[in-house]
Design an enzyme around this catalytic site. Structure first.
Site, mmCIF file in Angstrom:
data_model
loop_
_atom_site.group_PDB
_atom_site.id
_atom_site.type_symbol
_atom_site.label_atom_id
_atom_site.label_comp_id
_atom_site.label_asym_id
_atom_site.label_seq_id
_atom_site.Cartn_x
_atom_site.Cartn_y
_atom_site.Cartn_z
ATOM 1 N N HIS A 168 0.835 -1.205 0.000
ATOM 2 C CA HIS A 168 0.000 0.000 0.000
ATOM 3 C C HIS A 168 0.871 1.257 0.000
ATOM 4 O O HIS A 168 0.813 2.068 -0.923
ATOM 5 C CB HIS A 168 -0.942 0.005 1.199
ATOM 6 C CG HIS A 168 -1.800 1.221 1.252
ATOM 7 N ND1 HIS A 168 -2.878 1.396 0.407
ATOM 8 C CD2 HIS A 168 -1.735 2.330 2.020
ATOM 9 C CE1 HIS A 168 -3.427 2.563 0.649
ATOM 10 N NE2 HIS A 168 -2.760 3.148 1.624
ATOM 11 N N HIS A 171 4.309 12.231 2.008
ATOM 12 C CA HIS A 171 4.240 10.969 2.765
ATOM 13 C C HIS A 171 5.630 10.427 3.102
ATOM 14 O O HIS A 171 5.779 9.238 3.360
ATOM 15 C CB HIS A 171 3.461 9.912 1.982
ATOM 16 C CG HIS A 171 2.028 10.270 1.799
ATOM 17 N ND1 HIS A 171 1.106 10.150 2.811
ATOM 18 C CD2 HIS A 171 1.353 10.757 0.722
ATOM 19 C CE1 HIS A 171 -0.081 10.539 2.363
ATOM 20 N NE2 HIS A 171 0.051 10.917 1.108
ATOM 21 N N HIS A 225 -0.815 4.730 -2.582
ATOM 22 C CA HIS A 225 -0.938 5.615 -1.426
ATOM 23 C C HIS A 225 -0.512 7.049 -1.704
ATOM 24 O O HIS A 225 -1.269 7.974 -1.469
ATOM 25 C CB HIS A 225 -0.184 5.047 -0.221
ATOM 26 C CG HIS A 225 -0.407 5.802 1.040
ATOM 27 N ND1 HIS A 225 -1.651 5.891 1.637
ATOM 28 C CD2 HIS A 225 0.441 6.499 1.828
ATOM 29 C CE1 HIS A 225 -1.546 6.611 2.745
ATOM 30 N NE2 HIS A 225 -0.300 6.996 2.873
ATOM 31 N N HIS A 282 0.255 10.155 -4.091
ATOM 32 C CA HIS A 282 -0.339 10.540 -5.366
ATOM 33 C C HIS A 282 0.697 11.175 -6.289
ATOM 34 O O HIS A 282 0.586 12.341 -6.684
ATOM 35 C CB HIS A 282 -1.549 11.446 -5.124
ATOM 36 C CG HIS A 282 -2.589 10.746 -4.320
ATOM 37 N ND1 HIS A 282 -3.470 9.854 -4.871
ATOM 38 C CD2 HIS A 282 -2.847 10.751 -2.984
ATOM 39 C CE1 HIS A 282 -4.248 9.347 -3.932
ATOM 40 N NE2 HIS A 282 -3.884 9.884 -2.774
#
Length: 175
Positions: free
Chosen positions: A38, A48, A77, A79
């Site tokens: 993920h 992230h 996860h 983008h």
């Protein structure tokens, strides 16, 4: 497909399942091993970067994927789109998986990347897009990423990939 929402540490059901499943693979019959996670283990997008689940799962499972000679690790996860060379423990390694975060098909793209660019990161873009993995045979495949922000799909990145099982150097080392 590996999940962050279930225990993934050594000794967990997920880890034991993966270890058992990978140990049964006959690379003569199954020359390609692709794992999907993920949250990417490798990425340089600010939004992230260094997420705890990603760091922890990488610490727990990266050696297993390397030792069983997984060819490609796809992740979502974040983008953005980014492609890494074959990498293991933050360094290029010819018998390691190619890591490809490709979460750019949905939500607004995340934008900025850290600088300077990592030596293991070879292409990155914050645009909507999609990827294609085409297996040409037991030894070779082609990965391409297509930008969708234009009026028509534009192939912006491509990579020929040799199966680790067909690489004589890596093949000797498959555990």
């Amino acid at each position: 497909m590996l999940g962050f929402y279930a225990d993934f540490g050594h000794g967990s059901d997920q880890y034991k399942w993966l270890e058992h499943d990978l140990s049964k693979v006959n690379r003569t019959k199954t020359p390609w091993l692709i794992v999907i996670v993920h949250t990417p283990w490798y990425n340089s997008g600010y939004s992230h970067l260094g997420e705890k689940e990603s760091v922890d799962m990488k610490e727990s499972m990266e050696e297993l994927l390397y030792n069983t000679r997984v060819d490609v690790v796809l992740a979502g996860h974040i983008h953005i789109y980014e492609r890494f060379n074959r990498v293991y423990k933050e360094k290029e390694a010819i018998c390691a998986p190619v890591h490809i975060p490709i979460g750019d098909g949905g939500n607004l793209c995340s934008g900025e990347f850290i600088k300077p660019q990592s030596e293991t990161s070879t292409f990155k873009e914050s645009s909507f897009g999609h990827g294609e993995f085409i297996v040409a045979g037991e030894s070779f495949a082609s990965w391409s990423w297509h930008r969708n922000d234009d009026d028509e799909s534009v192939q912006a990145d491509t990579l020929p990939i040799q199966s680790i099982a067909s690489d004589p150097l890596c093949n000797k080392m498959i555990i």
